[in-house]
Design an enzyme around this catalytic site. Sequence first.
Site, PDB file in Angstrom:
ATOM      1  N   GLU A 102     -25.751 -24.326 -19.905  1.00 17.72           N
ATOM      2  CA  GLU A 102     -26.918 -24.653 -20.746  1.00 17.72           C
ATOM      3  C   GLU A 102     -28.077 -25.143 -19.891  1.00 17.72           C
ATOM      4  OE1 GLU A 102     -26.010 -26.800 -24.287  1.00 17.72           O
ATOM      5  OE2 GLU A 102     -28.121 -27.095 -24.800  1.00 17.72           O
TER       6      GLU A 102
ATOM      7  N   ASP B  46     -20.921 -28.390 -31.893  1.00 11.57           N
ATOM      8  CA  ASP B  46     -21.232 -29.717 -32.424  1.00 11.57           C
ATOM      9  C   ASP B  46     -22.739 -29.848 -32.682  1.00 11.57           C
ATOM     10  OD1 ASP B  46     -22.002 -29.937 -29.794  1.00 11.57           O
ATOM     11  OD2 ASP B  46     -20.897 -31.790 -29.386  1.00 11.57           O
ATOM     12  N   SER B  47     -23.496 -28.774 -32.407  1.00  8.06           N
ATOM     13  CA  SER B  47     -24.889 -28.702 -32.864  1.00  8.06           C
ATOM     14  C   SER B  47     -24.923 -28.821 -34.389  1.00  8.06           C
ATOM     15  CB  SER B  47     -25.543 -27.384 -32.422  1.00  8.06           C
ATOM     16  OG  SER B  47     -24.691 -26.292 -32.699  1.00  8.06           O
TER      17      SER B  47
ATOM     18  N   GLU C 225     -17.527 -30.326 -22.981  1.00  8.82           N
ATOM     19  CA  GLU C 225     -18.622 -30.513 -22.029  1.00  8.82           C
ATOM     20  C   GLU C 225     -18.136 -31.232 -20.772  1.00  8.82           C
ATOM     21  OE1 GLU C 225     -22.042 -32.414 -23.799  1.00  8.82           O
ATOM     22  OE2 GLU C 225     -22.162 -30.937 -25.417  1.00  8.82           O
TER      23      GLU C 225
ATOM     24  N   LYS D  19     -14.016 -25.836 -26.869  1.00 12.66           N
ATOM     25  CA  LYS D  19     -15.006 -25.978 -25.794  1.00 12.66           C
ATOM     26  C   LYS D  19     -15.220 -27.450 -25.545  1.00 12.66           C
ATOM     27  CE  LYS D  19     -19.589 -24.982 -26.448  1.00 12.66           C
ATOM     28  NZ  LYS D  19     -20.220 -26.302 -26.228  1.00 12.66           N
TER      29      LYS D  19
ATOM     30  N   ASP E 284     -15.975 -26.808 -30.859  1.00 12.19           N
ATOM     31  CA  ASP E 284     -16.371 -27.855 -29.906  1.00 12.19           C
ATOM     32  C   ASP E 284     -15.534 -29.114 -30.058  1.00 12.19           C
ATOM     33  OD1 ASP E 284     -18.292 -27.121 -28.098  1.00 12.19           O
ATOM     34  OD2 ASP E 284     -19.983 -27.546 -29.442  1.00 12.19           O
TER      35      ASP E 284
HETATM   36  O1  KIV Z   1     -22.989 -27.095 -29.998  1.00 14.03           O
HETATM   37  C1  KIV Z   1     -23.473 -26.002 -29.697  1.00 14.03           C
HETATM   38  O2  KIV Z   1     -24.040 -25.272 -30.505  1.00 14.03           O
HETATM   39  C2  KIV Z   1     -23.385 -25.581 -28.308  1.00 14.03           C
HETATM   40  C3  KIV Z   1     -24.214 -24.423 -27.896  1.00 14.03           C
HETATM   41  C4  KIV Z   1     -25.604 -24.838 -27.783  1.00 14.03           C
HETATM   42  C5  KIV Z   1     -23.698 -23.795 -26.658  1.00 14.03           C
HETATM   43  O3  KIV Z   1     -22.685 -26.174 -27.547  1.00 14.03           O
END
Ligand code: KIV
Length: 343
Positions: A217, A81-82, A150, A148, A120
């Site tokens: 992280e 989600d970056s 959090e 993934k 994510d």
């Molecule tokens: O969203 C993302 O790119 C991430 C990484 C920084 C692990 O969660």
Amino acid sequence: MNSTAIKNRLVEFGESKNRTENFLSAPQISWRSSLKGCNAVNLSFRERKAGGEKFAMLTAYDYPMARLLDESGVDLVLVGDSLGMVVLGYPDTTSVTMEHMVHHCRAVVRGAKSAFVVADLPIGSVDTPEVAVQNAMRLYEAGAHGVKLEGGVTRCREIAAIVEAGIPVMGHIGMLPQRVLVEGGYKIKGKTPIEAAQLCADAVAVEKAGAFAVVMELVRHEVAHEITTTITIPTIGIGSGPDCDGQVLVIHDLVGLFPWFTPKFATPHAHVAVAIRKAVQTFVRDAKAAGEAYSTKSHDQSLPLEKSPLPEISSLESRKTQSPGRGNLNSVQGQIEPEASNR
Ligand code: KIV
């Protein structure tokens, strides 16, 4: 353990040979979620860690980048989600939606033929186990092999529910970017004994809930080391030191594609933004120069068509077959890989 041994083990584990082949070697082919398939993924990652394997994971948000990473041998591609920051231009990840994630996940899956694709679950998409399963299923149906999310101890029920629905889950503990506004910044975790103990509890909880791996992280290096030697699933670090089982980076930070900000822990190995600027500046200069040359040389646009300075179509046709240079469609096509031209 080599890949044949892993495949045999997975077949033993109850998967049909085809399904096993699918998730090991052809992630773009979707398969229905199943607890057995999910267990097989978990088992294979645990065994790879036990065998001392190290994992390389990078983010991708579109087809060409996913394909480049895949062709370069990454183990896992993360549709992170970056995306919100490095592609969509938001200040943090808190504006990313499920729609964004599904859209980009589909593109990445088309480009990643061998790597394991993790997508994510964005902010607000895992608030209850039911909602978490629904949203994980959307990413899975978009072609992700795993999702993934959090959170540690506080997200165990959601992780367990998604795993129970047959979708492999990667945990994410330490600094949680989706909480950046609440926490007021990106801060290193594990500096105090209480924080270190909390992180260990998070890692163990994520493992117990059934995750196949966990991202850590901005975790203090000693704490990351301690966790890595305690749990049996791979730890994938970002800014958490060299002792994790694998490393993940945002691709833009690795190749210098987001020059306005690079996190301290990332060392760019290329300067793509510099190359792009240079190419664009050359193009701008040439386009303007050509425009000037054209307007001074052939300003007489008022000529009747039959006296036009442009060559006859028929003479262009004959050049097409003779000239090996640029502008010759045949020669350009000859340079394109047969596979790549098949879009
Ligand atoms: O969203 C993302 O790119 C991430 C990484 C920084 C692990 O969660």
